[in-house]
Design a protein around this motif. Sequence first.
Motif, short mmCIF file in Angstrom:
data_model
loop_
_atom_site.label_atom_id
_atom_site.label_comp_id
_atom_site.label_asym_id
_atom_site.label_seq_id
_atom_site.Cartn_x
_atom_site.Cartn_y
_atom_site.Cartn_z
N GLU A 114 -13.64 -11.60 39.09
CA GLU A 114 -12.89 -12.84 39.31
C GLU A 114 -11.73 -12.69 40.27
OE1 GLU A 114 -13.17 -15.40 35.37
OE2 GLU A 114 -12.57 -13.35 34.88
N ASN A 119 -6.07 -16.66 38.94
CA ASN A 119 -5.57 -16.30 37.61
C ASN A 119 -4.25 -15.54 37.73
OD1 ASN A 119 -7.16 -17.15 35.30
ND2 ASN A 119 -8.85 -15.96 36.16
N HIS A 286 -11.39 -10.73 34.53
CA HIS A 286 -10.15 -10.72 35.31
C HIS A 286 -9.08 -9.83 34.68
CE1 HIS A 286 -9.77 -14.31 32.64
NE2 HIS A 286 -8.53 -13.89 32.49
#
Length: 451
Positions: A114, A119, A286
């Motif tokens: 990711e 994020n 992530h």
Amino acid sequence: MMFWLTNGLVFFLLRLPSLFEPYWYGDEGIYLTLGQALRRGLTLYSQIYDNKPPLLYYLAALGRTVFGFRLLLFLVMIPTVIYFYLLARKFFNHRLAAVSTFIFIIFTSIPLIEGNVANAEIFMLLPTILAVYQWLNKKYFWSGVFFGLAFTLKAPVVIEAFFIFICLILTQPAGQRRNILFYLIGCSWPIILWTIYFFFKGAVKPFITAAIFQNFGYLSSWQTGSINHSPLNGGLTGRLLILLLVWGGLYWLLKKKLISSKLVFLLGWLSACIFGSLLSGRPYPHYLIQILPPLFLLIGFWPYFILALSIIICLIFRYKFYFYPTIPYYRNFYFNHNNPSYYGEKVATTYKIAEYLKNNTNRAEPIFIWGDEPYIYALADRLPVGRYTAAYHIIDLNAYEETIMALQQRRPKFIVYFSMENRDFPQLDKFLNQNYLPLDQIGPALIFQLK
């Protein structure tokens, strides 16, 4: 020059597709919805809720859309790569630093873990790398400031900051212990400034509760089944003991002059990052982004890099981390005209529901969605009734009564209802039966209109 041109081209080609993804990733939907609320004057935590520290939501407010948020990440990753190379040069010659930087670019850009998604873990890389870089340059106050800044993005970085604190205690001569104080003051400043900000917003208690204390419950909720349980029930104590034993072993090896101080530092930093990535025991890919800087700096110590990578692979299997496909992702963008269906069948439903809500409400009207589909709020440019953007927030925090009270007070024109197995909300069902009529169905979602 050729090094930077080559890496710049690779960076651009790998990151370009991320700018043109549809609204599909749930966490980004939460960030963008909270960002939308902040732009409209709502106060974070007290009027609109999520459980991360505040900086990410203000970045989402700046980004406004998925494209804008991803573009902001694109821009942030440029100095991240540059400072990673400069950090690598503290340990190796140009050739090894170039190799580790090239690999760093690849793994922080591709969707495998990711790297393409906005994020907190990917934004956190820049202040974390800067913190370590400043520490190596003996600028201890600024090292602390950058760690404090990273903490306002994601809490697990506190383990890395604590590792640097231990290093300072062990390495500073008696006459220079003030450097430890400078470091601690630096760490505190970003948090103090945010606390002052929320004090004047009248939300200092919700800020401290949501961004700090509730994170401890979140760390163990995957394993204990409740955000209100102690993280000690989730195996955290055992992992902490292992971490301290690793640090103690590394210190013993250093004192015996069996390995170099550079290697001890990288292994200690990596172990702190591994601990941070496993805090909750969740298998979200992530979380592994936190590991990448020290791991790829170990490339200059090949036997230890292989050992560390082997341990990480074992942990990946132990905690059942999942990953996203990479080659199909780039094939879809560069050869299939970025077909939205690649991102799942729900994408079309999301856009239809959002379009329906935009056409049948004005921007000031709130809506309510019972489901874990927060990107509908962001895409429709509508705010939720109450503080919560996803059903799991209401469930985890036992906020059923608070949500029903908000619905009774504001009575939104539309409620979007996703049936979810083992996620009953009887009060909502009763409220719908008394006050709403079923109007339409879009995919799995039922649309209810106020009577």
